[in-house]
Design an enzyme around this catalytic site. Structure first.
Site, short mmCIF file in Angstrom:
data_model
loop_
_atom_site.label_atom_id
_atom_site.label_comp_id
_atom_site.label_asym_id
_atom_site.label_seq_id
_atom_site.Cartn_x
_atom_site.Cartn_y
_atom_site.Cartn_z
N HIS A 69 0.81 -1.21 0.00
CA HIS A 69 0.00 0.00 0.00
C HIS A 69 0.85 1.27 0.00
O HIS A 69 0.37 2.33 -0.42
CB HIS A 69 -0.95 -0.01 1.19
CG HIS A 69 -2.11 -0.93 1.00
ND1 HIS A 69 -3.36 -0.69 1.52
CD2 HIS A 69 -2.22 -2.11 0.32
CE1 HIS A 69 -4.18 -1.67 1.19
NE2 HIS A 69 -3.50 -2.54 0.46
N HIS B 198 -1.89 -12.53 -2.05
CA HIS B 198 -2.96 -13.21 -1.34
C HIS B 198 -2.63 -14.66 -1.01
O HIS B 198 -3.48 -15.40 -0.54
CB HIS B 198 -4.26 -13.12 -2.14
CG HIS B 198 -4.82 -11.74 -2.17
ND1 HIS B 198 -6.00 -11.41 -2.81
CD2 HIS B 198 -4.36 -10.57 -1.63
CE1 HIS B 198 -6.24 -10.12 -2.67
NE2 HIS B 198 -5.25 -9.60 -1.95
#
Length: 743
Positions: A106, A268
């Site tokens: 991020h 993920h």
């Protein structure tokens, strides 16, 4: 200072109570200039992150400090941190790896190729608004976990580097081999004021037009998100529709389909999302929190508020049976299960395996297992046809997947660092990658001072005009973006696609200029790059133009630029560097432009890391030198074009001239004699802003003073030289500036 009420009058106005008031305007008390005149041109972005806000001092050299760092010791400490679970924010599955990957992702993932802004390069995740974006919920905890490491090593490693390194170490600690790591990201000390979208509420999406056309330069689908809504477009759980959003947002971050699939699936493979309960029980973000919260936000009243009760977003998803170990489980679960829509405990839409076995570990209770779950955006990798082909290939070829993820992760976290010359440390990969905009190393003895003087004479005798030489050098160097450190004169990519064909560069005229410069270079006795000749030609023209104005000036010249090849130039990647407008050349393109011309000028000046005075003097000088695109006469307020005078400012501020809109051409104005109404000049919004905007007018007045001719020339030459060398990280790294400079 006494606190003012919210309805206080303008600062300095009479007060019925006669009470003393604080003379400094504070955000929460009284109105600022911006509140009174919201449409006024904002040039404050040109003066942010200056030495006034930097506690490190002017002599601080971050590159030197980083290179003295024991990087392996830092990595060892980060490895230990990963499994040292803290009571105040316990680690999922006993490992902080997933949290650190998300933090690094991020930090880097705000990058957008349209203007090169965002990214991990300055540690902006520490500041608002990024530290309080909904998509960054609880990443404040990740940075607090890193604080002991940062505190230990101090100025030898920046927050910007540490956050990315922590993501790398997290991956390595969970069995994944990364592609490498480069340091060199210097911290800034105040938030950058960027345009993140038009919305006034978190998760608003007023950024679309037509058939879901995302406006430029934005790279995320909603305010406060890094990329896309994991529940689907506006919460619609449609994997195919979500794939369209994914493709667009990742493309705007310079990622292709394969890199996109690798990043989503690779990221993920680890950790989980957090949606344990009612999100209304979560408190304010860090910037909105109470003083005693000390910058920690999202304090939750659900259960303990952390650990098994953590709420970060809405979904509660764990993708892999081994969330702290690299594996191919993401694809195995994706393809070997059928999926049904369900809701998380927080009420968010997500998917669970139909008739699935409970094989997923609980993050805190080893006796419990869960059924496999996925996000809507995960299923996009299976149900979008193009993504499905890539995903299936990765599923069937784990080695290809691992290599693709390693490369994509490196690109994600290093995309805004610019050329390899900025990379620091022993973990820098040896392989050169196309997206790094490679430039060949210097392979010949560089020209000396006498050579430079001889070349200048040949260039000035070639028949090329001042306008030709200045325009070409500016076109080459002004592609630089201080945001992602791309562009600039080094590489001479102005002679290559796509730059040689940009409208703003006047392709036919450019080709003639470059051909003459190349001929001069080939006929010279020593090897000299075209990149150096382009800059040297601009310098020579300016020195002559200054001399013609009666001022002697020498522009420092540092050789060593090299010429990149077309094979070293990704045409699609360079396309976003094309100016939609360039106020320095009085150019407004035919393509859609969401800014007014004067706003676009400030935007470009900010990318060029110019101050307000530097922007001002450059515009005035370039006008009289005839650098306008297509030879436009707008703003050429002089009777002697090609001579470096301060005429632009003198004539713009002359009260004997009045201005009015020109008929038939939007954004163009006529300057007429107040007495006779005779037409004297024509100018654009960019030209007239230097007489209209109070602060820019103040700068312009300095250069219009009767005794400022020499100051104008010297300031112009200094600002010009700055732009010509913005991309010379090779010089900055080697410390050869003074040694190689030709005066």
């Amino acid at each position: 200072m006494e606190k003012q009420s919210n309805d206080a009058a303008v600062a300095g106005a009479p007060n019925d109570h006669g009470a003393a008031k604080c003379p400094v305007a504070h955000t929460a008390h009284g109105r600022r200039n911006r509140d009174w005149w919201p449409d006024a041109l904002d040039i404050s972005t040109l003066h942010r992150n200056s030495s006034l806000s930097d506690p490190m001092g002017s002599g601080f050299d971050y590159a030197m400090e980083f290179e003295s760092l024991d990087l392996q010791a830092v990595i060892k400490d980060l490895h230990a941190l990963m499994t040292d679970s803290q009571d105040w924010w316990p680690a999922d599955f006993g490992h902080y790896g997933g949290l650190m990957i998300r933090m690094a992702w991020h930090s880097a993932g705000t990058y957008r190729i349209t203007d090169g802004r965002g990214g991990a390069g300055a540690g902006q995740q520490r500041f608002a608004p990024l530290n309080s974006w909904p998509d960054n919920a609880n990443l404040d905890k990740a940075r607090r976990l890193l604080w002991p490491v940062k505190q230990k090593y101090g100025d030898k490693i920046s927050w910007a580097d540490l956050m990315v390194l922590a993501g790398n170490v997290a991956l390595e600690s969970m069995g994944f081999k990364t592609f490498g790591f480069a340091g060199g990201r210097s911290d800034v000390w105040e938030p950058e004021e960027l345009y993140w979208g038009p919305e006034g509420t978190w998760l608003g999406d007023e950024r679309y037009s037509g058939e879901r056309q995302l406006s430029e330069p934005l790279g995320a689908v909603q305010m406060g998100l890094i990329y896309v809504n994991p529940e689907g477009p506006n919460g619609n759980p449609d994997p195919v529709a979500a794939a369209k959003d994914i493709r667009e947002t990742f493309f705007r971050m310079a990622m292709n389909d394969e890199e996109t699939v690798a990043l989503i699936a690779g990221g993920h493979t680890f950790g989980k999302t957090h949606g344990a309960g009612d999100p209304s029980l979560v408190g304010p973000d860090p910037e909105s929190g109470a003083l005693e919260d000390q910058g920690l936000g999202w304090k939750s009243k659900f259960g303990t508020g952390f650990g098994a009760d953590a709420i970060t977003g809405g979904p509660e998803v764990t993708w892999s049976q081994t969330p702290t170990q690299w594996s191919n489980s993401f694809f195995k679960n994706l393809f070997e299960n059928e999926w049904e829509l369900t809701n998380s405990p927080a009420g968010a839409k997500q998917w669970r395996a139909k008739n699935g076995q409970a094989t997923i570990p609980d993050p805190f209770d080893k006796s419990k297992k869960r059924v496999p779950t996925m996000l809507t955006t995960d299923l996009s990798l299976r149900f979008d046809p193009a993504y499905e082909k890539i995903s299936r290939r990765f599923y069937e070829n784990p080695d290809q997947f691992a290599d693709a993820f390693a490369r994509a992760w490196f690109k994600l976290t290093h995309r805004d660092m610019g050329p390899i010359a900025r990379y620091l440390g022993p973990l820098v990969p040896k392989e050169t990658l196309l997206w790094q905009d490679p430039i060949p190393p210097v392979d010949h003895p560089l020209i000396d001072e006498n050579d430079a003087s001889a070349l200048k004479a040949k260039i000035l005798a070639s028949g090329l005009s001042t306008s030709d030489l200045v325009s070409t050098a500016w076109a080459s160097a002004s592609t630089f973006r201080g945001s992602d450190k791309r562009g600039g004169a080094n590489g001479a990519r102005i002679r290559l696609a796509p730059q040689k064909d940009w409208e703003v560069n006047q392709p036919k005229q450019l080709a003639k200029v470059l051909e003459k410069l190349e001929t001069i270079g080939k006929e010279f006795g020593k090897k000299v790059s075209l990149a150096d000749l382009i800059v040297l030609g601009g310098d020579a023209a300016i020195e002559k133009a200054a001399k013609d104005a009666g001022v002697e000036v020498k522009i420092p010249f540092t050789p060593g630029r090299m010429d990149a090849s077309q094979e070293q130039t990704d045409v699609a990647s360079f396309a976003p560097l094309e100016p939609k407008a360039d106020g320095f050349r009085n150019y407004i393109g035919r393509k859609t432009q969401f800014l007014q011309p004067e706003e676009a000028l400030v935007d470009r000046a900010q990318l060029l890391r110019l101050t307000g005075p530097e922007m001002t003097v450059l515009v005035g000088g370039l006008r009289v030198l005839g650098a306008n695109t297509a030879g436009s006469k707008h703003g050429v307020f002089t009777a002697t074009p090609g001579v470096l005078t301060n005429d632009f400012f003198v004539n713009l501020l002359d009260m004997r001239t009045h201005w009015q809109p020109a008929g038939g051409e939007e954004g163009v104005y006529e300057g007429r004699d107040r007495k006779t109404n005779a037409l004297k000049w024509t100018g654009t919004r960019v030209d007239l802003i230097f007489g209209s905007h109070s602060q820019l007018r103040a700068f312009a007045e300095v250069y219009a003073w009767a005794g400022s001719k020499e100051k104008f020339v010297k300031d112009f030459a200094a600002a010009w030289n700055k732009v010509m060398n913005l991309d010379r990280y090779d010089v900055a790294r080697t410390g050869e500036t003074k040694k190689a400079a030709v005066v």
